[in-house]
Design a protein around this motif. Sequence first.
Motif, PDB file in Angstrom:
ATOM      1  N   LEU A  20       0.799  -1.342   0.185  1.00  0.00           N
ATOM      2  CA  LEU A  20       0.003  -0.087   0.100  1.00  0.00           C
ATOM      3  C   LEU A  20       0.743   1.286  -0.074  1.00  0.00           C
ATOM      4  N   GLY A  21       1.810   1.295   0.772  1.00  0.00           N
ATOM      5  CA  GLY A  21       2.907   2.451   0.751  1.00  0.00           C
ATOM      6  C   GLY A  21       3.557   2.451  -0.405  1.00  0.00           C
ATOM      7  N   ALA A  22       3.992   1.476  -1.316  1.00  0.00           N
ATOM      8  CA  ALA A  22       4.700   1.697  -2.405  1.00  0.00           C
ATOM      9  C   ALA A  22       3.673   2.078  -3.444  1.00  0.00           C
ATOM     10  N   VAL A  23       2.454   1.775  -3.267  1.00  0.00           N
ATOM     11  CA  VAL A  23       1.354   2.433  -4.643  1.00  0.00           C
ATOM     12  C   VAL A  23       1.247   3.917  -3.974  1.00  0.00           C
ATOM     13  N   LEU A  24       1.056   4.079  -2.745  1.00  0.00           N
ATOM     14  CA  LEU A  24       0.838   5.645  -2.536  1.00  0.00           C
ATOM     15  C   LEU A  24       2.120   6.315  -2.925  1.00  0.00           C
ATOM     16  N   ALA A  25       3.034   5.946  -2.618  1.00  0.00           N
ATOM     17  CA  ALA A  25       4.278   6.744  -3.026  1.00  0.00           C
ATOM     18  C   ALA A  25       4.551   6.893  -4.486  1.00  0.00           C
ATOM     19  N   GLY A  26       4.273   5.906  -5.388  1.00  0.00           N
ATOM     20  CA  GLY A  26       4.362   5.954  -6.634  1.00  0.00           C
ATOM     21  C   GLY A  26       3.382   7.075  -7.336  1.00  0.00           C
ATOM     22  N   PRO A  67       9.890  -0.037 -10.749  1.00  0.00           N
ATOM     23  CA  PRO A  67       9.390  -1.348 -10.225  1.00  0.00           C
ATOM     24  C   PRO A  67      10.571  -1.788  -9.162  1.00  0.00           C
ATOM     25  N   GLY A  68      11.604  -1.718  -9.465  1.00  0.00           N
ATOM     26  CA  GLY A  68      12.831  -2.200  -8.438  1.00  0.00           C
ATOM     27  C   GLY A  68      12.394  -1.465  -7.091  1.00  0.00           C
ATOM     28  N   MET A  69      12.641  -0.076  -7.199  1.00  0.00           N
ATOM     29  CA  MET A  69      12.399   0.883  -5.996  1.00  0.00           C
ATOM     30  C   MET A  69      11.084   0.426  -5.439  1.00  0.00           C
TER      31      MET A  69
END
Length: 880
Positions: free
Chosen positions: A409-415, A444-446
């Motif tokens: 969820l955090g990765a989606v929000l950050a992206g 994607p890697g980050m």
Amino acid sequence: MPVPRHRRLFRLPFSRIDPAELDDEFQFHLAMRARDLERLGHSPDRARAQALAEFGDINDARRFCRAEDEERMRDHRRSQWLGALRQDLLVAIRGLRRQPGFALSIVLTLGAAIGIAASAYGIVHAYLVRPLPYPESDRLVQVMPEAAEGRMPNPERLGQINWSVADRVFAATVSWNPDGFTIAGTDRTESVRGAWVSAAYFTVLGKRPALGRVFEPAEHAGNGSAVILSDALWARLFARDPSIIGRAIRVQSLEESDRAELVTVVGILPADSWHVDGFTDLLRPMKPGPQYPMMARLEPGVTLLAAEERLNGLVLPQMGGVDSSFRFALVGVQEDYTRGVRTTLVALVGGALFLLLIAGANIAGAKTARAVARRAEIQVRLALGASRGRVLQQLLVEDLLVAGVAGLLGAVLAGGCLASIGALVGERLGTGVPGGGGRLALGPGMLALIAAAGAMIGAAFGLVPALLLTRRAAAADAIGDGLGGVRGGAGGAVPPVLRWGLIVAQVAFTLMLLVGAGLMGRTILAIARTPLGFDERQVVQGLLFLPPARYLDDNATRRGMAEIGSEAAAAPGIRATAGGFPDPLRGFVLPPARVTSDAGVEEQPAAESVVTPHFFEVLAIPVKSGRAFSEHDGAGALPVAIVSETLAQQLWPGQAAIGRRLRTAEDSVWRTVVGVAGEIRQPVEAAPSGELYLPFGQRPLRLVFLLARVSGDPAAAATELQRAVSRTDDALGLGNVATLGDLASRLTGRHQALATVLSIFALLALGLAMLGLYASLAYVVAQRRREIAIRVAVGADLWSVCRLVAREGAVLVAVGLALGLVLSLSLTGLLRSQLYGVTPTDPATYAAIVALLGGSALVAAIAPLRQASKVNPVEILRSE
């Protein structure tokens, strides 16, 4: 000793082979083969020898069998671990489905904190970590002159340097000369910022046109009748017409008027082309010969210090004994470009990390409280024979599952956040994202790394509660309590120190964020209340180039500027116009003039401006005494000047400035002061500095900022202003047209952005901290219900019961506030360079923040206190 047959018969398929059993097996096969050979007539010794020869190296066979056994056991353990992991995942999913609210709250809290921290890191990574979009950018440096204040050598000495010696220091150098150009498009003329570039420009910076080609050597050696356009300019003036390549267009230079006006477009830069300065709308080939190296690439293995010493050893002797404080310094390109935003970025990522720690502490507190409810479940497993490691693994799998979902969820929000604010970040920080806003987007890697890091963070914060649950010492306590009955003190299975530490940490970190947000908020308020010294509202500004090819001398420049002013002032929606350089907000950073007065006062630095009549009227700058400039202050008239109040006091302390004389070190002409103007600030948050105004009629310039005070819609008036310029001379056009109010707000954009972000962080942290305090006090009430019931039964009143519960919360908040104050006082110095009108130790800000946190803690404690006051002793004691 032979291995008994029953052991071989009943050996399980996943048990390890006994070495003695393996040797016994080998000996059995050798003996059977030797017996067969003896039956064929061989002697026992010969039969034994031949059997060994046929069998081969017994040690090699032994090693082979052992390797196979190890591989089989590894496969078995892997299969066993995967099976256990699958089982733990199923158990974790079932457990979370039974308590979806608890799982959802952790996912949302941790996911939001990870998303914020990842977004902050993404911005910091783009500016400070990610290499610039140039080949081997870590070895790119800028050559910058350095000297003590007032000891910079004269430009003539700088012009004596033969920069060809730089080729003996660097692997490659690149030069460019920023310039202003007037370019004629298909339907309009526009002034743009461009540069003359050296032959190494494209190779050193790794640039290639998206359409067309780079400059050829002959174009650098000849008259430079070639041009490369930026993608934005190509789209704006030529509607992305590919046939522009090879077509001749009219381009007039401000600095090099002797170069060809009719040039051929040979290339278009890519849309994502980026440079450390903004002079890239239009590129033209620089004349051959050694030029000042604006950027250079170090030789492999050569340090910055070594290259700097070698360069100064070759260059300084050419300047004829300059002051010993002067030298040329080498600074990394990325370091120099991001110098102004480093403090802001450090504060940004620091606030995000504090918020992440607060969220983690909140989650750890929630899991610790939940551990009490799960004591019976876990300790029964331990009592029935499960190992502590196995139970701990199951709990960690549950934590990793929840944290993994939060990380995703955090990765989606950050992206999503970084993809949507790319252009806004550079605008607010005042320094564009290196390589363009698109480089903020996380790959994607980050994103996978962020999700994994989130899972690790969640597991780390869940580790202490998991260890707490699996203490074997608690097993007997839990079983003795009737498998989950809660008795005893307020601590139960949860050490009070752990709960207290988590709450204190949350309060302390929250106080730090609130103090940072409060100080930045006070800064914005102070800037808003501080007058600029002029009225920026309803003023439109545009950059105007008067090319020498059309305005051949100073008289032509004066006439052209007067005609443009008259035509623009008559345009609809425009009340008055004026011109000046530099712009009122000092977008162009120029060295201060050194002013000497007839009173013999030592030289004073002053910001010098050349302005036309009506400049003070358009900007509403008050003339405190004397007069403003007029059309009569031109060539042949008495040389005059206007000074600010600060400069007047510096040059003639305690005396009237009107009628006195002054001159600058750069201009030997003595000028008479005819007016004293009010103070202005450049930049907005700076203290007033000495201002020196010279009349345009006596110092005509070909680069001017055209200012117009408008009525009605500024956008419509800006269009009319551009049309008026074109009507005066169809070869002229305005560039960088914007309202002065918007430009002024951008100057404080960095402060506003930091204040906004820290405020958001602080509010989220405040909510989490108060939620943690509420949960802690509610836990205390639940754990001490029996004690409270007994106190009420023996006559304790309502207030004594509330004080019993509130005492713990008050102590925790007080300790957290004290720790937070100490940390804030030690760390807010980092914000010193970002503050204006307030000190890092401002008592009013600290007092307000402490009061806010104290009041919020009181609100958070209301519900647990009400719960404690409603304890019914009859029901509690009956259940006991």
